[in-house]
Every structure is written in structure tokens, then in C-alpha cells.
Design an enzyme around this catalytic site. Structure first.
Site, PDB file in Angstrom:
ATOM      1  N   CYS A   9       1.304  -1.108  -0.022  1.00  0.00           N
ATOM      2  CA  CYS A   9       0.459  -0.132   0.125  1.00  0.00           C
ATOM      3  C   CYS A   9       0.660   0.585   0.355  1.00  0.00           C
ATOM      4  O   CYS A   9       2.167   0.673  -0.461  1.00  0.00           O
ATOM      5  CB  CYS A   9      -0.911   0.285   1.544  1.00  0.00           C
ATOM      6  N   ASN A  12       2.133   1.714   4.199  1.00  0.00           N
ATOM      7  CA  ASN A  12       3.037  -0.075   4.901  1.00  0.00           C
ATOM      8  C   ASN A  12       2.271   0.219   6.940  1.00  0.00           C
ATOM      9  O   ASN A  12       3.182  -0.245   7.395  1.00  0.00           O
ATOM     10  CB  ASN A  12       4.169  -0.287   4.657  1.00  0.00           C
ATOM     11  N   CYS A  14      -1.548   0.991   7.576  1.00  0.00           N
ATOM     12  CA  CYS A  14      -3.261   0.300   7.802  1.00  0.00           C
ATOM     13  C   CYS A  14      -3.064  -0.799   6.757  1.00  0.00           C
ATOM     14  O   CYS A  14      -3.535  -1.590   7.277  1.00  0.00           O
ATOM     15  CB  CYS A  14      -3.362   1.449   6.878  1.00  0.00           C
ATOM     16  N   ARG A  15      -3.480  -0.770   5.242  1.00  0.00           N
ATOM     17  CA  ARG A  15      -3.958  -1.890   4.267  1.00  0.00           C
ATOM     18  C   ARG A  15      -3.129  -2.741   4.064  1.00  0.00           C
ATOM     19  O   ARG A  15      -3.535  -3.977   4.408  1.00  0.00           O
ATOM     20  CB  ARG A  15      -4.726  -0.765   3.386  1.00  0.00           C
ATOM     21  N   SER A  16      -1.650  -2.847   4.193  1.00  0.00           N
ATOM     22  CA  SER A  16      -0.793  -3.833   3.642  1.00  0.00           C
ATOM     23  C   SER A  16      -0.658  -4.801   5.045  1.00  0.00           C
ATOM     24  O   SER A  16      -0.639  -6.061   4.649  1.00  0.00           O
ATOM     25  CB  SER A  16       0.251  -3.735   2.555  1.00  0.00           C
ATOM     26  N   ASP A 124      -7.880   3.699   1.103  1.00  0.00           N
ATOM     27  CA  ASP A 124      -7.083   4.202   2.212  1.00  0.00           C
ATOM     28  C   ASP A 124      -8.379   4.656   3.137  1.00  0.00           C
ATOM     29  O   ASP A 124      -8.352   5.702   3.332  1.00  0.00           O
ATOM     30  CB  ASP A 124      -6.575   5.402   1.616  1.00  0.00           C
TER      31      ASP A 124
HETATM   32  P1  4NP Z   1      -1.822   2.535   3.703  1.00  0.00           P
HETATM   33  O1  4NP Z   1      -2.154   4.979   5.017  1.00  0.00           O
HETATM   34  O2  4NP Z   1      -1.501   2.745   3.197  1.00  0.00           O
HETATM   35  O3  4NP Z   1      -2.715   1.846   4.184  1.00  0.00           O
HETATM   36  O4  4NP Z   1      -0.702   2.515   5.368  1.00  0.00           O
HETATM   37  C1  4NP Z   1      -1.652   4.883   4.616  1.00  0.00           C
HETATM   38  C2  4NP Z   1      -0.760   5.576   6.169  1.00  0.00           C
HETATM   39  C3  4NP Z   1      -0.111   6.540   6.270  1.00  0.00           C
HETATM   40  C4  4NP Z   1       0.183   7.948   4.752  1.00  0.00           C
HETATM   41  C5  4NP Z   1      -1.515   7.780   3.805  1.00  0.00           C
HETATM   42  C6  4NP Z   1      -1.601   6.448   3.975  1.00  0.00           C
HETATM   43  N1  4NP Z   1       0.365   8.863   5.134  1.00  0.00           N
HETATM   44  O5  4NP Z   1       0.138   9.760   4.170  1.00  0.00           O
HETATM   45  O6  4NP Z   1       1.368   9.540   6.183  1.00  0.00           O
END
Ligand code: 4NP
Length: 156
Positions: A9, A12, A14-16, A124
Site C-alpha cells: 500500500c 505500510n 494500515c492496509r498492507s 485508504d
Molecule cells: P496505508 O495508509 O497506505 O494503508 O498504510 C496510509 C498511511 C499513511 C499515509 C497515507 C496512507 N500517510 O500519508 O502518511
């Protein structure tokens, strides 16, 4: 040869990590011999544990992801993993751009492995509320089940 799957994702955190956890459970259930990891296309959260809301939804579903740490995708991943699975189209496009010429990994979207949801993103949840993480868990679980079933039938 066994399979190896990398979930990717943006951050790294939240989703992955949730996809990694859901797929680990499913692989164990189906007794698949598979190496599993996750990474982000972005580097802001390298070394960080998963978002507390991601840890909480995993815990509510019986999985502890607190020991995971963020890392960024690297060129060697495209040779080391047989399958690299993106959580959304933006990250898939970035993976295609980052892939070295000698990549051997099969690239896909997680929800491509769920009938009727091909091409869809796992949204997201980072900037949303806690409920978003329940949706994430539902989506990554469906994707993990579809992907595990697909790998099992490849192997047969
Ligand atoms: P992820 O979520 O891609 O599912 O881990 C996010 C985590 C952090 C950020 C964006 C999305 N960020 O902008 O820091």
C-alpha cells in the site's frame, strides 16, 4: 517451488499490514507453504509499527500485528517475491514504474482476486474514522481468501 507474496500500500501502516495478517491466517488455514510480507511505496513510516487503529481492528479479529514494522518497496522485492499484490490502482501504477527490467513477480490488485470486485481499490482508511478500518478488514479478508484459493489451485 513455494510462493511468496508481498502486499503493498502507500504507508505500510494500515492496509498492507492488515492484508498480510489476513492472508497469513488464510494460508495457515489452507496449509499453504508461502512466504508473506508487506511494504509501502512511500517511505514516511519506515520503522513504524502499524497505525493504532489497524492494530485495534486486527486485535478485534484475533490477530496481533503490533510487532510489524513499516518498510519501503525495493528493487530486490521484484525478484524475491512471486506475487506482488497492490491495495489500490495508484500503488499498482507505482509498482509498475518501480519494477526493474528483470522483474519476475506477478503484479495484481488484491481485489482482482475477489469475484465481482476486479479492478476495485481497498480504500485508504488513514484520513477517515475508525469505521473505515472495519471496512478495510472486511476487504482484505475477502482478498486474502480469494488469493489463497487461487494459489492453492495453481499448485494443484
Ligand atoms: P496505508 O495508509 O497506505 O494503508 O498504510 C496510509 C498511511 C499513511 C499515509 C497515507 C496512507 N500517510 O500519508 O502518511
Amino acid at each position: 517451488m513455494g510462493y511468496s507474496v508481498l502486499f503493498v500500500c502507500l504507508g505500510n501502516i494500515c492496509r498492507s499490514p492488515l492484508a498480510e495478517a489476513a492472508f497469513r491466517e488464510e494460508a495457515r488455514r489452507l496449509k499453504l507453504d508461502v512466504v508473506i510480507d508487506s511494504a509501502g511505496t512511500g517511505g514516511w513510516h519506515v520503522g513504524d509499527p502499524p497505525d493504532p487503529r489497524a492494530q485495534a481492528v486486527a486485535r478485534r479479529n484475533g490477530v496481533d500485528i503490533s510487532a510489524l514494522r513499516g518498510r519501503q518497496v525495493k528493487p530486490a522485492d521484484f525478484r524475491r517475491f512471486t506475487h506482488i499484490v497492490a491495495l489500490d490502482e495508484d500503488n499498482l501504477a507505482n509498482l509498475r514504474r518501480l519494477a526493474p527490467p528483470d522483474t519476475t513477480a506477478d503484479l495484481s490488485l488484491l481485489l482482482d482476486h475477489v469475484e465481482g470486485r476486479e479492478g476495485q481499490a481497498v480504500a485508504d482508511p488513514y484520513f477517515g474514522d475508525d469505521d473505515g478500518f472495519d471496512v478495510t478488514w472486511t476487504d482484505v479478508t475477502a482478498g486474502a481468501q480469494g488469493l489463497a484459493a487461487a494459489l492453492r489451485s495453481l499448485k494443484a
